[in-house]
Design a protein around this motif. Structure first.
Motif, mmCIF file in Angstrom:
data_model
loop_
_atom_site.group_PDB
_atom_site.id
_atom_site.type_symbol
_atom_site.label_atom_id
_atom_site.label_comp_id
_atom_site.label_asym_id
_atom_site.label_seq_id
_atom_site.Cartn_x
_atom_site.Cartn_y
_atom_site.Cartn_z
ATOM 1 N N GLY A 156 -8.450 -10.829 2.755
ATOM 2 C CA GLY A 156 -8.499 -9.564 3.755
ATOM 3 C C GLY A 156 -9.568 -8.793 3.746
ATOM 4 O O GLY A 156 -10.181 -8.275 4.973
ATOM 5 N N TRP A 211 -12.465 -9.782 2.896
ATOM 6 C CA TRP A 211 -13.723 -10.590 3.361
ATOM 7 C C TRP A 211 -13.727 -10.438 5.107
ATOM 8 O O TRP A 211 -14.711 -10.488 5.585
ATOM 9 N N GLY A 212 -12.347 -10.642 5.529
ATOM 10 C CA GLY A 212 -12.290 -10.656 6.870
ATOM 11 C C GLY A 212 -12.540 -9.473 7.621
ATOM 12 O O GLY A 212 -12.816 -9.308 8.580
ATOM 13 N N ARG A 213 -12.428 -8.260 6.718
ATOM 14 C CA ARG A 213 -12.412 -7.013 7.186
ATOM 15 C C ARG A 213 -13.912 -6.748 7.685
ATOM 16 O O ARG A 213 -14.287 -6.147 8.628
ATOM 17 N N ALA A 214 -14.717 -7.583 7.125
ATOM 18 C CA ALA A 214 -16.294 -7.264 7.300
ATOM 19 C C ALA A 214 -16.749 -8.337 8.631
ATOM 20 O O ALA A 214 -17.920 -8.341 8.639
ATOM 21 N N CYS A 215 -15.922 -8.700 9.418
ATOM 22 C CA CYS A 215 -16.550 -9.547 10.496
ATOM 23 C C CYS A 215 -15.734 -9.235 11.771
ATOM 24 O O CYS A 215 -14.511 -9.036 11.804
ATOM 25 N N THR A 239 -17.074 -3.455 11.250
ATOM 26 C CA THR A 239 -15.821 -3.069 11.852
ATOM 27 C C THR A 239 -14.923 -2.289 10.745
ATOM 28 O O THR A 239 -15.073 -2.392 9.720
ATOM 29 N N LEU A 276 -8.472 -2.282 9.476
ATOM 30 C CA LEU A 276 -7.295 -2.208 10.019
ATOM 31 C C LEU A 276 -6.224 -1.785 9.308
ATOM 32 O O LEU A 276 -5.328 -1.159 9.569
#
Lengths: 179, 179
Positions: free
Chosen positions: B100, B102-106, B110, B113
């Motif tokens: 999560g 890692w995904g936050r930064a793409c 961004t 959430l």
């Protein structure tokens, strides 16, 4: 993309879903694992992962497009390229570390196949990739991987053989290219 | 299984490959994410994930067989079941946290959430789900999730609505079941 284009990521409001959109595809995380081990060349990925070459080519392309790998030409004639993890790609280290630690325990009682240590002091990393001795987060360039007690078979490919000795992550493999 | 049965895990000697064999299948990690959020009932998973019901049924079955979820009957007539994460399932928390983050930064820049905090002290968790303030690993039952500044849309399903307020992970949702 792993979850299909009909999947409504925005409605999910979830960075895990976003992450899986990029790295959830089959083989992608294992390609990134190898890239963090220091694998850079097509043939080395192919031999170590035993992945169909067409699939590997597609994964390297999409990982490059997604900004996780960077393609460099290392030889002019004939042209030869290698793939290096970008900062964004190296940032996957905590994901790979936590996945590996979780997978280590299945089935329960399994001996670790590979252990990870803080290169500066030799201490095995803790469950959140930290060095318990130095009390710091450890970036992948300071991580040493060693074969663990569960590593029994002798892998036949050059990368697998090189990984039977302790080595730093991200360090390129010195392997003669037969091609 | 995500990587196909022709994949030679033993030769790979890798706990990441082992982990992906269990949780690498499409939707599996998002089902486990919801289970850690506290989702327990089939309809709530289905509504929140917007996943085809047949796929959800298959994933719940394989996760139960793999020992990550446990099936409990909560109503006798008509029989109704719910799915609770086992210890092994709850152990996925560091994987979900690091994914999560890692995904936050793409894409870069961004806004998050959703943020995750150590409920005892309110500190936002580190990249493996540890509490930087208390310097301990934080089990999911001590994690509070809060909507982040990037959460803009208003999800229409009851689980999504409940997640717009701060709440502890693993806490069951108090949602009236229409069925």
């Amino acid at each position: 993309m792993a979850l299909g284009k009909d999947y409504d990521y925005a409605a999910q409001e979830c960075s895990i879903a976003r992450a899986l959109e990029i790295i959830g595809e089959r083989w992608t995380l294992l390609v990134m694992r190898d890239a963090l081990y220091g694998v850079r060349r097509f043939n080395h990925f192919a031999e170590h992962l035993r992945i169909p070459r067409a699939v590997l080519a597609a994964r390297l392309r999409s990982l490059t497009e997604a900004g996780l790998l960077e393609k460099h030409r290392y030889q002019r004639t004939p042209p030869r390229h290698e793939y290096l993890p970008t900062e964004r790609g190296r940032d996957l280290w905590p994901v790979l570390r936590s996945l590996g630690l979780w997978g280590r325990a299945c089935p329960p009682g399994t001996q670790p196949l590979r252990t990870f240590h803080h290169a500066r002091c030799g201490t095995e990393l803790g469950s959140y990739g930290e060095c318990p001795h130095c009390a710091t987060a450890v970036p992948p360039c300071e991580v040493e991987t060693r074969p663990g007690p569960g590593a029994v078979s002798a892998p036949g490919d050059p990368v697998g053989r090189a990984l039977r000795a302790p080595r730093l992550l991200l360090q390129p493999f010195e392997i003669e290219d037969p091609m």
